[in-house]
Design a protein around this motif. Structure first.
Motif, short mmCIF file in Angstrom:
data_model
loop_
_atom_site.label_atom_id
_atom_site.label_comp_id
_atom_site.label_asym_id
_atom_site.label_seq_id
_atom_site.Cartn_x
_atom_site.Cartn_y
_atom_site.Cartn_z
N MET A 86 -2.10 69.58 -4.38
CA MET A 86 -2.87 68.37 -4.73
C MET A 86 -4.36 68.70 -4.82
O MET A 86 -4.94 69.21 -3.86
CB MET A 86 -2.69 67.30 -3.64
N PRO A 87 -4.99 68.39 -5.94
CA PRO A 87 -6.45 68.55 -6.01
C PRO A 87 -7.14 67.48 -5.15
O PRO A 87 -6.53 66.46 -4.82
CB PRO A 87 -6.75 68.34 -7.49
N HIS A 88 -8.38 67.79 -4.81
CA HIS A 88 -9.20 66.82 -4.09
C HIS A 88 -10.30 66.30 -4.99
O HIS A 88 -10.78 67.02 -5.87
CB HIS A 88 -9.86 67.47 -2.87
N GLN A 89 -10.72 65.07 -4.72
CA GLN A 89 -11.92 64.54 -5.37
C GLN A 89 -12.87 64.05 -4.29
O GLN A 89 -12.48 63.27 -3.42
CB GLN A 89 -11.57 63.37 -6.30
N GLY A 114 -12.98 77.56 -6.01
CA GLY A 114 -12.05 76.46 -5.79
C GLY A 114 -12.48 75.16 -6.43
O GLY A 114 -11.73 74.18 -6.41
N VAL A 115 -13.69 75.14 -7.00
CA VAL A 115 -14.17 73.94 -7.68
C VAL A 115 -13.64 73.96 -9.12
O VAL A 115 -13.80 74.94 -9.84
CB VAL A 115 -15.71 73.88 -7.69
N SER A 116 -12.99 72.87 -9.53
CA SER A 116 -12.47 72.83 -10.89
C SER A 116 -13.31 71.96 -11.82
O SER A 116 -13.29 72.17 -13.03
CB SER A 116 -11.01 72.38 -10.89
N ASN A 117 -14.02 70.97 -11.26
CA ASN A 117 -14.90 70.16 -12.11
C ASN A 117 -16.06 69.57 -11.32
O ASN A 117 -15.89 69.20 -10.16
CB ASN A 117 -14.10 69.01 -12.76
N VAL A 118 -17.21 69.51 -11.98
CA VAL A 118 -18.40 68.91 -11.38
C VAL A 118 -18.96 67.91 -12.37
O VAL A 118 -19.16 68.23 -13.54
CB VAL A 118 -19.49 69.98 -11.07
N ASP A 119 -19.18 66.69 -11.89
CA ASP A 119 -19.73 65.64 -12.76
C ASP A 119 -20.93 65.04 -12.04
O ASP A 119 -20.79 64.38 -11.00
CB ASP A 119 -18.65 64.58 -13.01
N ILE A 120 -22.12 65.28 -12.58
CA ILE A 120 -23.35 64.83 -11.93
C ILE A 120 -24.06 63.82 -12.81
O ILE A 120 -24.22 64.04 -14.02
CB ILE A 120 -24.28 66.04 -11.65
N THR A 180 -11.70 69.61 -6.80
CA THR A 180 -11.42 70.96 -6.29
C THR A 180 -9.93 71.20 -6.21
O THR A 180 -9.12 70.27 -6.29
CB THR A 180 -11.99 71.15 -4.87
N GLY A 181 -9.58 72.45 -6.02
CA GLY A 181 -8.20 72.80 -5.72
C GLY A 181 -7.85 72.40 -4.30
O GLY A 181 -8.71 71.93 -3.54
N ASP A 182 -6.61 72.61 -3.97
CA ASP A 182 -6.03 72.21 -2.69
C ASP A 182 -6.82 72.72 -1.48
O ASP A 182 -6.96 72.01 -0.47
CB ASP A 182 -4.61 72.80 -2.64
N SER A 183 -7.33 73.95 -1.55
CA SER A 183 -7.81 74.63 -0.35
C SER A 183 -9.29 74.37 -0.03
O SER A 183 -9.76 74.81 1.01
CB SER A 183 -7.60 76.13 -0.51
N LEU A 184 -9.99 73.70 -0.89
CA LEU A 184 -11.43 73.52 -0.65
C LEU A 184 -11.68 72.19 0.05
O LEU A 184 -11.41 71.12 -0.52
CB LEU A 184 -12.19 73.58 -1.98
N LYS A 221 -17.95 60.92 0.50
CA LYS A 221 -16.61 60.49 0.90
C LYS A 221 -15.55 61.25 0.09
O LYS A 221 -15.82 61.78 -1.00
CB LYS A 221 -16.43 58.99 0.70
N THR A 222 -14.36 61.27 0.67
CA THR A 222 -13.22 61.84 -0.02
C THR A 222 -12.53 60.72 -0.79
O THR A 222 -12.17 59.69 -0.20
CB THR A 222 -12.22 62.45 1.00
#
Lengths: 73, 73
Positions: free
Chosen positions: A1-4, A29-35, A46-50, A70-71
């Protein structure tokens, strides 16, 4: 499961937001960054492990003020 | 003997230079930080035990581009 993860970060110019983008895209482990400089927000996928703390600390080390975080998922 | 280190860093607003100042003043062993946004320079005075690489890496982790750096003393 990815995290946001979502953060509210004080960024005052595109140099600030580019700096945050740079350290996050370098992080394993970062898959996308939106600033959004306008909204003062940083969204990271991020991927599962970050974990949240690693992402938080990476942003904090830019010297920018992290006003909240926050997660999402 | 204290050390003096000099870096040329791309900083585009006072938010950028404040961020660099913040991470350096937080770093153990730093006695003085002198940043010029106009000149794009960062001068750091430290105690005996703080080496160049540690200071360099702390600045690099802000996500700012460090264009050059050297030990003055």
């Amino acid at each position: 499961m990815p995290h946001q993860y979502h953060f509210d970060v004080t960024m005052t110019c595109s140099g600030c937001s580019n700096a945050v983008n740079r350290v996050l895209t370098r992080l394993d482990g970062v898959s996308n960054v939106d600033i959004s400089l306008e909204k003062q927000t940083v969204d990271v996928t991020t991927g599962d492990s970050l974990d949240y703390d690693t992402v938080y600390n990476t942003i904090a080390k830019t010297g920018k003020k992290v006003n909240s975080g926050k997660t999402i998922q």
